[in-house]
Design an enzyme around this catalytic site. Structure first.
Site, short mmCIF file in Angstrom:
data_model
loop_
_atom_site.label_atom_id
_atom_site.label_comp_id
_atom_site.label_asym_id
_atom_site.label_seq_id
_atom_site.Cartn_x
_atom_site.Cartn_y
_atom_site.Cartn_z
N GLY A 192 -44.03 60.57 -31.92
CA GLY A 192 -45.54 60.83 -32.24
C GLY A 192 -45.91 62.27 -32.36
N LEU B 121 -47.14 63.51 -34.81
CA LEU B 121 -46.45 63.89 -35.88
C LEU B 121 -46.85 65.40 -36.73
CD1 LEU B 121 -46.60 60.39 -37.50
CD2 LEU B 121 -44.80 61.51 -35.97
N HIS B 122 -45.88 66.14 -37.05
CA HIS B 122 -45.92 67.17 -37.79
C HIS B 122 -45.02 67.35 -39.38
CE1 HIS B 122 -41.91 68.26 -35.93
NE2 HIS B 122 -42.33 68.06 -34.91
N HIS C 27 -41.59 66.05 -39.01
CA HIS C 27 -41.58 64.53 -38.88
C HIS C 27 -41.85 63.99 -40.55
CE1 HIS C 27 -42.88 64.82 -34.52
NE2 HIS C 27 -41.54 64.26 -34.63
N GLY D 241 -34.02 64.44 -37.37
CA GLY D 241 -33.85 65.77 -37.47
C GLY D 241 -32.77 66.66 -36.93
N LYS E 38 -33.04 69.63 -35.58
CA LYS E 38 -33.47 70.14 -34.50
C LYS E 38 -32.91 69.79 -33.04
CE LYS E 38 -37.79 70.34 -33.02
NZ LYS E 38 -37.64 70.17 -31.52
N SER F 35 -42.28 71.56 -33.41
CA SER F 35 -42.10 70.65 -32.26
C SER F 35 -43.35 70.12 -31.92
CB SER F 35 -41.45 71.45 -31.16
OG SER F 35 -41.41 70.80 -29.93
#
Length: 279
Positions: free
Chosen positions: A28, A30-31, A34, A144, A146, A182
């Site tokens: 959650g 979210l950015h 995402h 992702g 990352k 992040s």
């Protein structure tokens, strides 16, 4: 878009849509990073499910479980804009009911990097992802890069346990100034946000030296560490050059070498990475 909180209800939905679901597992807040995963899932599958679950079993003692940012209403807007069909937002008591005692662990890959500094973290990650696969029944899942080690661990788990799920890895999404997106960035003060740029700048320093022909990991590491050491509130958890497949350490870098790092800026732990030979 609908929101499902019950494990049983999610399983019923999944049975009805079996063979057409793409899953994007998240915790959650979210950015845009995402959103890029959701967009890829939307491109590949008829039905897109995003899980939003701050998984307690992947947090250690004194880690940021309680302070991890949460905002389901905000998340709904991001997911809807990306064309998501279902948000699966279970409660911890439903995912880990009373008497729960079963865990899944990938052995070797989890002993390095984040696994070394966060004992038990990946046991929690693999357990919850396996549970999500069983509940949501996706044909593919999007993660992702990352969290590079996490992606490697999930791929290994899927292969070892014969999960019939395609794993898709997506590139890191960054702010214009280079900071990797992040959910934890929201916890940085304005001053810390500036200092956090040392992660991407340290990667740039190493990549620049590599591009000029330097192959000694010791030299590359020194150049990267110097960038972080110049910041007063930045503390290195790890900064390592590893083989991107085995995650084992290297003395000499090559095109496939992974530079992975974790840095605490104040109380906020951030991670980043780059494969030296990739754009």
């Amino acid at each position: 878009m609908i929101v499902i909180e019950s494990v049983a209800q999610m399983q019923q939905f999944a049975r009805e849509r079996r063979g057409e679901i793409a899953l994007v597992p998240t915790m959650g807040y979210l950015h845009e990073g995402h959103a890029s995963l959701m967009t890829e899932a939307r491109r590949r599958a008829k039905t897109v499910v995003v899980s939003i679950f701050v998984n307690p079993t992947q947090f250690g003692v004194n880690e940021d479980l309680d302070s991890y940012p949460r905002d389901l209403e905000r998340d709904k807007k991001v997911a809807a804009a990306a064309g998501v069909d279902v948000i699966f937002a279970p409660k911890a008591a439903d995912m880990y009911p009373e008497g729960y005692q079963s865990y899944l662990n990938v052995e070797e890959l989890t002993t390095h990097l984040c696994g070394a500094s966060r004992p038990g973290h990946f046991r929690g990650v693999t357990t919850v992802v396996a549970k999500l696969f069983n509940i949501v029944m996706p044909t593919l899942a999007v993660f992702g890069k990352k969290d590079f080690q996490q992606l490697a661990v999930i791929r290994r788990m899927v292969k070892d346990f014969n999960f019939d799920v395609e794993i898709v890895g997506m590139p890191i999404v960054r702010e214009a100034d280079g900071l990797a997106l992040s959910s934890r960035n929201a916890r940085l003060t304005p001053e810390q946000r500036i200092e956090a740029l040392c992660l991407s700048r340290s990667i740039a320093a190493a990549r620049d030296a590599f591009g000029k022909g330097e192959r000694s990991v010791a030299v590359l590491k020194e150049k990267a560490l110097a960038v972080i050491g110049a910041e007063k509130d930045a503390e290195v958890d790890y900064l390592e050059f590893r083989d991107q497949d085995s995650l084992l350490p290297l003395d000499e870098a090559n095109e496939r070498t992974l530079l992975a790092l974790a840095v605490r800026v104040g109380s906020v732990r951030l991670i980043d990475n780059s494969v030296l030979g990739e754009e």
